[in-house]
Write an enzyme that holds these catalytic residues in place. Structure first.
Site, PDB file in Angstrom:
ATOM      1  N   ASP A   1      46.072  40.035  49.416  1.00  0.00           N
ATOM      2  CA  ASP A   1      46.359  39.424  48.117  1.00  0.00           C
ATOM      3  C   ASP A   1      47.872  39.269  47.985  1.00  0.00           C
ATOM      4  OD1 ASP A   1      44.960  38.930  45.245  1.00  0.00           O
ATOM      5  OD2 ASP A   1      46.989  39.712  44.994  1.00  0.00           O
TER       6      ASP A   1
ATOM      7  N   ASN B   1      53.209  31.097  39.566  1.00  0.00           N
ATOM      8  CA  ASN B   1      52.668  29.918  38.898  1.00  0.00           C
ATOM      9  C   ASN B   1      53.277  29.721  37.520  1.00  0.00           C
ATOM     10  OD1 ASN B   1      50.915  28.753  40.774  1.00  0.00           O
ATOM     11  ND2 ASN B   1      49.230  30.110  40.230  1.00  0.00           N
TER      12      ASN B   1
ATOM     13  N   GLU C   1      44.512  33.540  45.322  1.00  0.00           N
ATOM     14  CA  GLU C   1      45.576  33.979  46.236  1.00  0.00           C
ATOM     15  C   GLU C   1      45.069  35.060  47.180  1.00  0.00           C
ATOM     16  OE1 GLU C   1      46.211  36.553  42.503  1.00  0.00           O
ATOM     17  OE2 GLU C   1      45.318  34.633  43.049  1.00  0.00           O
TER      18      GLU C   1
END
Length: 243
Positions: free
Chosen positions: A114, A122, A157
């Protein structure tokens, strides 16, 4: 003209063609210029008094249809952003790899990954920058793997790597190499019409698929538990969760 790989299929289909009872076979033809075409051949034989007189055959070119089917199959199994395989392919391929590992008495390992603080990326730089991060991170990891290793994007992700013929200690080494390389490799993204470098870290969970497991799900759960432990411990870590 019929390729050696499909010749047996062709011979079996037309071995016992009876009068006015056509048979058919899908096979591959090799053209004079070396091009391979996938076709369907339908043929029948006409006999008189038990003697062969003539045959009639129709050839349907299926090449474009087969290419489209293969393209659609690849799209169903591939993550469109990063180009690596997706969760569906991971689940399907894991069954094959686990069966092979059991037959050959070989270890098989799994890594869950991860990207740390991805939501912050973002929110700060925009989703286009987030997409750049995912694509470049995939390239970084791919360069550290063997050809037989299977890298898949299983979530936003989140990634998973299936490692055939790999012990738990070897998988931990691979995971640590990924963690270390990610931390020291800048990733260029475009944010607000300007390019800038971001520095990433990743948290990883490592496990092995046990001898009594026939599917990936239990191992994937263990790897995820290791991953979340790495997150809870401060991120940018590798945690092994063997059992």
């Amino acid at each position: 003209m019929i390729t050696p790989e499909t010749r047996d299929q062709f011979d079996k289909a037309f071995a016992n063609v009876k009068q006015n009872q056509p048979s058919s076979a899908e096979c591959s033809l090799l053209t004079r210029n070396g091009e391979q075409r996938h076709v369907m051949i339908q043929a029948s034989a006409f006999c008189r008094n038990g003697q062969f007189v003539h045959s009639r055959a129709t050839v349907f070119d299926l090449t474009e249809r087969k290419e489209l089917e293969e393209k659609l199959r690849a799209q169903a199994m591939t993550d469109p952003l990063t180009g690596v395989f997706n969760r569906r392919y991971l689940q399907a391929q894991a069954t094959t790899e686990i069966s092979r590992a059991r037959r050959q008495n070989l270890p098989i390992a799994l890594i869950a990954i991860d990207i740390d603080h991805f939501k912050h990326i973002n929110d700060t730089y925009g989703h286009d920058a987030g997409d750049d991060v995912l694509k470049n991170f995939t390239k970084i990891v791919t360069k550290l793997l063997r050809q037989e290793d299977l890298l898949c994007r299983v979530g936003g992700e989140e990634f998973a790597i299936l490692l055939p013929n790999t012990s738990l200690s070897q998988a931990e080494q691979v995971a640590e190499r990924i963690r270390r390389t990610t931390a020291v490799t800048p990733i260029n993204v475009t944010a607000e019409h300007a390019e800038q470098a971001l520095w990433l870290t990743a948290s990883l969970g490592v496990t092995t698929i046990l001898d009594n497991e026939k599917a990936l799900k239990p191992a994937l759960k263990r790897a995820d538990i290791g991953l979340y432990q790495a997150k809870d411990n401060g991120r940018n870590q590798v945690v092994v969760n063997a059992m």
